[in-house]
Design a protein around this motif. Structure first.
Motif: not given
Length: 285
Positions: A156-165
């Motif tokens: 989930x954190x990776x998905x959030x970080x990717x969306x933030x990126x």
């Protein structure tokens, strides 16, 4: 005379009125219907079968009694023969035989007790071994569950970080377009200011009949405008440059976080595979 007297006596005072007619009850002439109750017949059949069974059991009991009497007679005869042959025949020392047999049984009992103690200790060790493996298995299951939960959270954190990126990249693109647009506006305004300054210089040079020292004035104004323009341009470039560097740093940090997260995910995947292999080995054991 006897006949007359007899008849006279028969119809005289002994039987007044002569012979009376015989009256027959018609209900007595009807045939009597005797009906047999089927239950009584069934009970009688059951009683007969029970009597047969009891007779058979009594006969077998008598046979058993006779057989036992015969056996008793045979045993009595054998006992008498043994008593008769006892004093004359050789007597064996049965005490020694029984003592040896008892000693052998005691040795076997001691051996079996020793084996029992050894087997009980081995059983206790095996139970402890099983309990240890059971505890390890439960711990591995808990670790696996925790790792799976952590993997889900990291995903989930990776998905959030990717969306933030992605959002930051979109913002960087928008800011870059804004910078280019403002740069174009600035260059256009600078060109207009330069054109105005040239027009002013031309007008002042053409109007020399007033004998004013306009060249220095125009030069001063030009220097002031150029200074203001340079300062504005430097400030705008510095602000956009700082903003651009900040966005680049933010994107770099998110990229580093994404790489670290990918590395952690790979490490967790390896740990999960290792734990699964250990769990399979434990299951096989």
């Amino acid at each position: 005379g006897m006949g007359g007297g007899g008849m006279g006596g028969f119809g005289g005072p002994g039987f007044p009125g002569g012979i009376q007619p015989v009256q027959v009850d018609p209900t007595l002439l009807r045939p009597v219907h005797v009906e047999i109750d089927p239950q009584i017949q069934q009970v009688k059949c059951q009683e007969k079968e029970q009597i047969k069974t009891l007779n058979n059991q009594f006969a077998s009991f008598i046979d058993k009694v006779r057989f036992l009497e015969q056996q008793n007679k045979v045993l009595s005869t054998k006992w008498e023969l043994l008593q008769q042959q006892g004093p004359s025949g050789p007597r064996k020392n049965l005490d020694v035989i029984f003592e040896n047999y008892i000693q052998n049984l005691r040795r076997r009992l001691e051996s079996l007790l020793g084996q029992r103690g050894q087997l009980e200790s081995e059983l206790q060790n095996m139970r402890q071994y099983v309990e240890d493996y059971k505890t390890k298995y439960e711990e591995e299951i808990n670790r696996r569950t925790a790792a799976e939960n952590e993997f889900v959270v990291l995903k989930k954190d990776v998905d959030c970080a990717y969306m933030t990126k992605v959002e930051l990249e979109a913002k960087v693109g928008a800011l870059t377009d804004e910078i280019n647009f403002l740069r174009c506006i600035y260059e256009e305004e600078l060109a207009q200011m330069q054109t105005i300054s040239r027009d002013l210089s031309v007008v002042v040079s053409m109007d020399n009949n007033r004998h004013l020292d306009l060249d220095s004035i125009i030069e001063e104004v030009r220097r002031q405008y150029e200074q203001i323009a340079q300062n504005s341009r430097a400030e705008a470039e510095a602000w956009y440059q700082s903003r651009y560097e900040e966005l680049q740093n933010t994107a770099g940090r998110h990229g580093d976080s994404l790489r670290n997260t990918k590395i952690e995910i790979q490490e967790l995947t390896r740990n999960v595979q290792r734990l699964r292999a250990e769990i399979e080995n434990v299951k096989k054991q």
